[in-house]
Design a protein around this motif. Structure first.
Motif, PDB file in Angstrom:
ATOM      1  N   ARG A 189       0.834  -1.214   0.000  1.00  0.00           N
ATOM      2  CA  ARG A 189       0.000   0.000   0.000  1.00  0.00           C
ATOM      3  C   ARG A 189       0.862   1.255   0.000  1.00  0.00           C
ATOM      4  NH1 ARG A 189      -4.670  -2.274   4.198  1.00  0.00           N
ATOM      5  NH2 ARG A 189      -5.962  -3.238   2.562  1.00  0.00           N
ATOM      6  N   LEU A 190       1.954   1.244   0.760  1.00  0.00           N
ATOM      7  CA  LEU A 190       2.840   2.407   0.733  1.00  0.00           C
ATOM      8  C   LEU A 190       3.538   2.540  -0.618  1.00  0.00           C
ATOM      9  CD1 LEU A 190       4.716   2.882   4.142  1.00  0.00           C
ATOM     10  CD2 LEU A 190       2.793   4.153   3.190  1.00  0.00           C
ATOM     11  N   LEU A 191       3.965   1.425  -1.168  1.00  0.00           N
ATOM     12  CA  LEU A 191       4.610   1.473  -2.482  1.00  0.00           C
ATOM     13  C   LEU A 191       3.645   1.977  -3.551  1.00  0.00           C
ATOM     14  CD1 LEU A 191       6.667  -1.873  -2.482  1.00  0.00           C
ATOM     15  CD2 LEU A 191       7.495   0.458  -2.050  1.00  0.00           C
ATOM     16  N   ALA A 192       2.376   1.625  -3.416  1.00  0.00           N
ATOM     17  CA  ALA A 192       1.375   2.027  -4.407  1.00  0.00           C
ATOM     18  C   ALA A 192       1.160   3.531  -4.449  1.00  0.00           C
ATOM     19  CB  ALA A 192       0.046   1.323  -4.128  1.00  0.00           C
ATOM     20  N   VAL A 193       1.424   4.217  -3.340  1.00  0.00           N
ATOM     21  CA  VAL A 193       1.275   5.682  -3.349  1.00  0.00           C
ATOM     22  C   VAL A 193       2.604   6.380  -3.608  1.00  0.00           C
ATOM     23  CG1 VAL A 193      -0.758   5.689  -1.891  1.00  0.00           C
ATOM     24  CG2 VAL A 193       1.487   5.829  -0.816  1.00  0.00           C
ATOM     25  N   GLY A 194       3.629   5.591  -3.933  1.00  0.00           N
ATOM     26  CA  GLY A 194       4.876   6.174  -4.408  1.00  0.00           C
ATOM     27  C   GLY A 194       5.971   6.375  -3.381  1.00  0.00           C
ATOM     28  N   VAL A 195       5.854   5.757  -2.198  1.00  0.00           N
ATOM     29  CA  VAL A 195       6.921   5.865  -1.197  1.00  0.00           C
ATOM     30  C   VAL A 195       8.144   5.089  -1.696  1.00  0.00           C
ATOM     31  CG1 VAL A 195       7.575   5.360   1.190  1.00  0.00           C
ATOM     32  CG2 VAL A 195       5.263   6.160   0.669  1.00  0.00           C
ATOM     33  N   ASP A 196       9.320   5.639  -1.450  1.00  0.00           N
ATOM     34  CA  ASP A 196      10.579   5.061  -1.925  1.00  0.00           C
ATOM     35  C   ASP A 196      10.703   3.593  -1.502  1.00  0.00           C
ATOM     36  OD1 ASP A 196      13.165   4.425  -2.609  1.00  0.00           O
ATOM     37  OD2 ASP A 196      14.075   6.151  -1.615  1.00  0.00           O
ATOM     38  N   ARG A 197      10.832   2.713  -2.480  1.00  0.00           N
ATOM     39  CA  ARG A 197      10.898   1.271  -2.246  1.00  0.00           C
ATOM     40  C   ARG A 197      12.055   0.899  -1.313  1.00  0.00           C
ATOM     41  NH1 ARG A 197       8.902  -3.199  -4.847  1.00  0.00           N
ATOM     42  NH2 ARG A 197       7.806  -1.807  -6.282  1.00  0.00           N
ATOM     43  N   LYS A 198      13.166   1.613  -1.408  1.00  0.00           N
ATOM     44  CA  LYS A 198      14.346   1.276  -0.603  1.00  0.00           C
ATOM     45  C   LYS A 198      14.125   1.527   0.894  1.00  0.00           C
ATOM     46  CE  LYS A 198      16.854   3.927  -3.214  1.00  0.00           C
ATOM     47  NZ  LYS A 198      17.993   4.704  -3.780  1.00  0.00           N
ATOM     48  N   LYS A 199      13.144   2.352   1.218  1.00  0.00           N
ATOM     49  CA  LYS A 199      12.902   2.677   2.624  1.00  0.00           C
ATOM     50  C   LYS A 199      11.890   1.749   3.290  1.00  0.00           C
ATOM     51  CE  LYS A 199      13.824   7.636   2.369  1.00  0.00           C
ATOM     52  NZ  LYS A 199      13.336   8.987   2.735  1.00  0.00           N
ATOM     53  N   VAL A 200      11.137   1.000   2.496  1.00  0.00           N
ATOM     54  CA  VAL A 200       9.976   0.272   3.018  1.00  0.00           C
ATOM     55  C   VAL A 200      10.293  -1.216   3.128  1.00  0.00           C
ATOM     56  CG1 VAL A 200       7.522  -0.188   2.703  1.00  0.00           C
ATOM     57  CG2 VAL A 200       8.482   1.981   1.925  1.00  0.00           C
ATOM     58  N   LYS A 201      10.147  -1.771   4.328  1.00  0.00           N
ATOM     59  CA  LYS A 201      10.438  -3.184   4.579  1.00  0.00           C
ATOM     60  C   LYS A 201       9.338  -3.818   5.424  1.00  0.00           C
ATOM     61  CE  LYS A 201      15.433  -2.320   4.638  1.00  0.00           C
ATOM     62  NZ  LYS A 201      16.678  -2.381   5.461  1.00  0.00           N
ATOM     63  N   THR A 202       9.118  -5.103   5.187  1.00  0.00           N
ATOM     64  CA  THR A 202       8.196  -5.876   6.026  1.00  0.00           C
ATOM     65  C   THR A 202       8.998  -6.575   7.113  1.00  0.00           C
ATOM     66  OG1 THR A 202       6.754  -6.287   4.133  1.00  0.00           O
ATOM     67  CG2 THR A 202       6.451  -7.692   6.060  1.00  0.00           C
ATOM     68  N   THR A 203       8.673  -6.289   8.368  1.00  0.00           N
ATOM     69  CA  THR A 203       9.409  -6.898   9.483  1.00  0.00           C
ATOM     70  C   THR A 203       8.507  -7.652  10.446  1.00  0.00           C
ATOM     71  OG1 THR A 203       9.268  -4.787  10.665  1.00  0.00           O
ATOM     72  CG2 THR A 203      11.282  -5.210   9.415  1.00  0.00           C
ATOM     73  N   GLY A 204       7.183  -7.640  10.215  1.00  0.00           N
ATOM     74  CA  GLY A 204       6.260  -8.346  11.098  1.00  0.00           C
ATOM     75  C   GLY A 204       5.715  -7.455  12.196  1.00  0.00           C
ATOM     76  N   ASN A 205       4.843  -8.029  12.986  1.00  0.00           N
ATOM     77  CA  ASN A 205       4.139  -7.301  14.039  1.00  0.00           C
ATOM     78  C   ASN A 205       4.858  -7.498  15.376  1.00  0.00           C
ATOM     79  OD1 ASN A 205       2.290  -6.266  15.899  1.00  0.00           O
ATOM     80  ND2 ASN A 205       0.532  -6.956  14.706  1.00  0.00           N
TER      81      ASN A 205
END
Length: 409
Positions: A189-205
């Motif tokens: 969802r963040l990538l879809a609105v154009g947030v820099d891919r290099k900054k966004v990671k999935t780390t779990g809850n």
């Protein structure tokens, strides 16, 4: 975006200056805290890690994070802030002994933020889940302070808003050095609105990183005596309920109690200031309710107990044979399903779990709980569990693989 920030700060500053004369600063402690006037009482700090959470749920999410930060960075002061009064109260109960200070988050007014940054003097600013303020983030960025979003989640409602204002959202998230999300869905969802891919990671809850402490017999006896619950009572705990849900729960349990008079209902409204309202609703529905703060230990004869205290629901879930998690029969998005499920208790919840999509899906898949659509289905689910105690016990036991083998993929 610079022009938008200047406009935002100008409007905010104008509003503060216009309203300020109406607040007696000498007596208005909350306003003094919001302006950052009381920060000198707790600071200054050096090379600190500033962790911020919005309210109760986010504060509880931050507890394991604080433990890890203390272990990994013992030389750094940790300062914890929360926005709501309930969040501050819970933080003082659960993290105050682990951090240098617990402070209210000042309002997003340039002077207040400047004062907070001077006092806290952070090397790193960590935002837990949500509560994004443009003035704070831009000031953090200007001072070249590392800025992290942890345990981030993007609900469908938030995502819809982000899509409408994608330019602003991209800039706002550009202030973060890293955005660590709960699931791949949040990341996409963040990538879809154009947030820099290099900054966004999935780390779990990080809610799964909390130590889950079982309820020993001594603690259970203490709580039963405190709440006036008798041996042999069937306890149903409805936690984090919202307006509109209590009526459904009460009417459902009224019908169930005709067949099972030993049922004892505990309701914990999400906002404790609604406790008196819930008390009146229970009376109107023909119950004999009691507020937790008004009962002497064991000296209560009530069929509905209403929790009007903070920080106790997480343990009281351990008394339940059946639990319901609120914010889900009404379109709010649900609340943390782990707390009741961690005690081996079947969890029931409504159709609105947009804030906990992965969590609810995992629990359903592992048959540790059921989703109900309305009061009628809720009644059928409770009756089925009461009629089949083996099913009730086995459902609770099925949750533990979800807790210990949580998969973020």
């Amino acid at each position: 975006m610079t022009i938008l920030l200047i406009f935002y700060q100008a409007v905010f500053s104008f509003a503060v200056l216009v309203l300020l004369p109406f607040f007696p600063l000498k007596r208005g402690r909350k306003m003094r805290q919001k302006l950052g006037l009381d920060l000198k009482e707790v600071g200054p700090f050096r090379n600190s890690i500033w962790v911020h959470a919005l309210s109760v749920g986010e504060v509880m999410s931050a507890v394991p994070l604080i433990d890890v930060l203390n272990e990994q960075f013992p030389e750094n002061d940790i300062v914890f802030s929360a926005t709501t009064q309930q969040g501050i109260a819970v933080a003082r109960k659960h993290v105050e002994g682990k951090v240098k200070a617990v402070i209210p988050m000042p309002m997003d007014f340039w002077w207040s933020i400047r004062r907070a940054l001077l006092c806290v003097n952070p090397a790193v600013f960590v935002l837990v889940e949500t509560d994004i303020w443009p003035g704070l983030l831009s000031a953090v960025r200007r001072k070249r302070i590392k800025c992290l979003l942890v345990n981030g989640r993007i609900s469908p409602k938030t995502y819809a808003a982000y899509r409408k204002f994608s330019f602003v959202v991209r800039t706002m998230f550009g202030f973060f050095d890293s955005c660590l999300l709960q699931s791949d869905l949040d990341r996409e969802r963040l990538l879809a609105v154009g947030v820099d891919r290099k900054k966004v990671k999935t780390t779990g809850n990080i809610k799964f990183d909390r130590p889950w402490v079982p309820m020993e017999e001594g603690e259970k006896t203490h709580w039963m005596k405190t709440l006036g619950i008798r041996k042999g009572d069937i306890v149903i705990v409805a936690g984090s309920t919202h307006q509109g849900e209590e009526v459904i729960l009460l009417r459902t349990c009224r019908r169930i109690m005709k067949k099972y008079p030993e049922v004892h209902l505990v309701i914990a409204p999400r906002r404790i200031e609604r406790a008196a309202e819930v008390f009146s609703i229970a009376q109107d529905e023909g119950f004999s309710p009691a507020l937790k703060t008004s009962i002497a230990s064991g000296a209560v004869d009530a069929d509905v107990l209403i929790l009007d205290t903070l920080g106790e629901l997480g343990r009281i879930y351990g008394l339940a044979q059946i639990s319901f998690v609120g914010g889900s029969l009404v379109p709010f998005g649900g609340h943390n399903l782990l707390e009741p499920a961690s005690f081996g208790c079947p969890v029931l919840f409504g159709p609105h779990t947009e804030n906990f999509v992965r969590m609810s899906e995992q629990i359903i898949r592992m048959e540790g709980g059921w989703r109900v659509q309305d009061g009628e289905q809720l009644e059928k689910a409770i009756l089925q569990l009461l009629q089949d105690r083996d099913l009730c016990r086995s459902m609770g036991g099925r949750f533990f693989p979800v807790l210990w083998r949580w998969d973020t993929n």
